[in-house]
Design a protein around this motif. Structure first.
Motif, short mmCIF file in Angstrom:
data_model
loop_
_atom_site.label_atom_id
_atom_site.label_comp_id
_atom_site.label_asym_id
_atom_site.label_seq_id
_atom_site.Cartn_x
_atom_site.Cartn_y
_atom_site.Cartn_z
N LYS A 42 4.09 34.88 35.40
CA LYS A 42 3.03 35.54 34.63
C LYS A 42 3.25 37.04 34.57
O LYS A 42 3.08 37.67 33.50
N PHE B 105 -3.68 34.24 31.20
CA PHE B 105 -5.08 34.15 31.58
C PHE B 105 -5.60 32.72 31.78
O PHE B 105 -6.80 32.53 31.94
N ALA C 67 3.06 33.11 39.78
CA ALA C 67 2.59 34.49 39.72
C ALA C 67 3.68 35.42 39.19
O ALA C 67 3.42 36.32 38.39
N GLU D 113 -2.20 42.67 32.47
CA GLU D 113 -1.58 41.85 33.50
C GLU D 113 -2.46 40.64 33.72
O GLU D 113 -3.59 40.59 33.20
N PRO D 114 -2.02 39.65 34.50
CA PRO D 114 -2.85 38.46 34.71
C PRO D 114 -4.24 38.75 35.25
O PRO D 114 -5.17 37.96 35.04
N SER D 115 -4.43 39.88 35.91
CA SER D 115 -5.73 40.20 36.52
C SER D 115 -6.62 41.05 35.61
O SER D 115 -7.71 41.46 36.02
N THR D 116 -6.19 41.33 34.38
CA THR D 116 -6.93 42.26 33.52
C THR D 116 -7.56 41.58 32.31
O THR D 116 -7.62 42.17 31.23
#
Length: 596
Positions: free
Chosen positions: A533, A351, A530, A411-414
């Motif tokens: 991660k 993050f 990406a 995940e990196p987007s959460t």
């Protein structure tokens, strides 16, 4: 106020009750027949507003704040500390040695203070922690820092004994409430510990060392308050017949040695496994097996040796409700200790783009500790009113365990979703911990052994937490060793990186320097970052799924958790005394009933 009843020995009781002569052989050969010392109605008016009681509660609060900070402030900064005074492959021992020494000290402090009086154990523990903070603040190497943290952990054995120090002074019905108030003291160094640590690193000249300067101030304050205001029953008040020399002679030295040595050897093997050495190596297997053998010998010694004052009265384990409470306490606390290590690493990798070096990462790292303290304090305020502690444990463990396992979706987007799940799981599991710690002191036959009972609960808490933390770290390390090689090289090679540069590229994530990677372009770096991660997220996912094993066991055991509603009375186990030996406020004129 009625005069305090004399404490009788078993033989004196029989002499005054001739009809009970035939029961003489069934009476325990104890120094005293113990019971509650008094109740709320017979305490002097204003007892709970006296400087002695309030000073003691603030001493406990400052001490707990310092003890929690010994772990909560240092654990999030391990990578930075290692880069400054290392590097050293044993840096994780800074965290592990705290739980190790704490698990040893808690039982010893509880039992010894039951036998000899608590005052000087609390003062001595605070002084020991103070020395540890000073050593840590000036440490120039990782081994020196580990030594300082070991002293802090030993001192914390007294400071984290707040549950029996405070609980024995208040009526049974208010034990949950007083624990809830004391848990509030965990906010600065436990709840916000990661953020405070990060702020010291970013905004103070001394960086991470400022954490220990804060702990020095907290320990000094706590020690002064204990010295001037904490006057629990002395040895002479606890024992009307035995002398200190007799008690020292009767003490269970063999049991103490077996307990301490067995726990140390076993946990050293556990902490070495999968990190410093392979799990199959002799360096790991030997201490694990020897440690287990010593602990088995300890149990057998406590069961069958003719001991007058065992270090751990095994009668405690005949009560399944007590056993359930202390096991649940350990399983719940393992979430805090494990997430204090795992979650900051996850935040740094998934993050943030700077390895967690910014203040935002500090606030994110504080989520588990903050939520757990919220849960603990809320349970203290509401648990007694809600009642049915068993169903509370069953409910919060089920909900908290589900939220913790669901964090595997991260995940990196959460970021927002992951943070919410971490907060909710920690809050509910913190509630369980507060309920079980209080129950461990209530669910015993003799309140004069509350130190031993709660001390054992604390030792079990730290030992289980160490086991769980080791399991989580090993699972994460092994999975990272699988997911990153399997996912990252293919992604960067497909993006155009020469295959011969893959090793140098992966090394860059450890060193933070990608300048020497042949053929690397900004586009390839973005693709590789990406992929790194996402591969890390898959490894962290396994860690959270692993938590199901611990919370699942806890949910099953919660069916045996105690309901203590019928025991929440106005009885008080012990009282504070003036230096002359009278109860605080007892000698003052115009005294009525106490109020809380």
């Amino acid at each position: 106020m009625e005069p305090e009843k004399d404490v009788q020995t078993a033989s004196q009781w029989v002499e005054q009750n001739p009809d009970a002569e035939n029961l003489k052989h069934t009476l325990p050969e104890e120094d005293e027949l113990h019971g509650f010392q008094t109740d709320l109605e017979h305490l002097p008016a204003g007892y709970y507003r006296s400087s002695f009681f309030l000073g003691t509660m603030f001493a406990v609060g400052f001490g707990l704040c310092a003890a929690v900070g010994g772990f909560g402030l240092a654990a999030p900064a391990l990578a930075l500390i290692n880069s400054e005074i290392g590097p050293d492959p044993n840096i994780n021992w800074v965290s592990f040695v705290y739980t190790l020494t704490l698990s040893i000290a808690l039982l010893l402090v509880g039992r010894l203070s039951d036998l000899f009086g608590r005052r000087w154990f609390m003062i001595g523990g605070t002084c020991l922690a103070l020395i540890g903070c000073i050593v840590s603040a000036v440490a120039q190497s990782v081994p020196t820092l580990i030594g300082g943290i070991a002293l802090i952990g030993l001192g914390a054995g007294a400071q984290q004994s707040f549950s029996f120090v405070s609980n024995e002074l208040v009526p049974m019905k208010y034990r949950f409430m007083i624990n809830g108030w004391i848990y509030l003291w965990c906010f600065p160094t436990g709840g916000f510990g990661a953020a405070v640590s990060k702020a010291f690193i970013l905004y103070t000249p001394k960086g991470w060392r400022t954490c220990f300067y804060l702990l020095i101030a907290l320990n000094v304050t706590s020690g002064i308050l204990y010295f001037f205001f904490y006057y629990p029953p002395t040895f002479g008040m606890k024992h009307r017949i035995r002398t200190k020399a007799q008690m020292i002679k009767m003490f269970d030295y063999v049991g103490a040695f077996l307990f301490v040595s067995g726990l140390i050897v076993f946990e050293i093997g556990l902490l070495w496994g999968g990190g410093v050495y392979s799990w199959r190596s002799a360096h790991v297997l030997a201490p694990l097996l020897v440690g287990v053998a010593i602990l088995i010998a300890f149990v057998l010694w406590e069961l069958y040796a003719p001991l007058q004052e065992p270090i751990l009265p095994m009668k405690l384990f005949k009560n399944p409700h007590y056993v359930a409470a202390i096991v649940l306490l350990g399983l719940g606390a393992s979430v805090y200790y494990a997430m204090a290590i795992i979650w900051p690493q996850m935040v740094a990798v998934l993050f943030t783009d700077d390895g967690g070096a910014n203040m935002r990462a500090g606030w994110l790292n504080a989520i588990p500790g903050f939520a757990i303290v919220i849960g603990q304090a809320s349970a203290g305020a509401l648990s007694a009113q809600i009642g049915k502690a068993r169903f509370q444990c069953m409910t919060v463990l089920s909900i908290g365990g589900a939220f913790l396992a669901a964090t595997a979706y991260s995940e990196p987007s959460t970021l927002v979703g992951s943070a919410c799940l971490m907060a909710l799981s920690s809050l509910f599991i913190g509630w369980n911990e507060a309920v079980c710690l209080t129950n461990a002191g209530i669910e015993i036959e003799d309140q004069q052994e509350i130190g031993t009972a709660v001390g054992m609960a604390g030792s079990m808490r730290s030992a289980i937490s160490t086991v769980a933390s080791s399991v989580y770290v090993v699972v994460l390390t092994n999975r990272l060793g699988e997911t990153i090689p399997a996912e990252v090289p293919a992604a960067v090679v497909a993006a155009g990186l020469p295959a011969s540069s893959v090793v140098a590229f992966l090394t860059g994530f450890t060193t933070g320097d990608f300048s020497k990677v042949p053929g690397l372009t900004p586009k390839i770096l973005a693709v590789g970052t990406a992929a790194y991660k996402l591969a890390s997220a898959h490894a962290y996912s396994t860690v959270f799924l692993t938590s199901i094993a611990f919370t699942g066991i806890a949910i099953i055991i919660s069916f045996w958790a105690p309901n203590v509603d019928h025991k929440l009375t106005v009885e008080v186990a012990t009282t504070l005394h003036e230096k002359a030996g009278t109860i605080v406020g007892e000698s003052k004129p115009g005294m009525g009933n106490a109020s809380v």
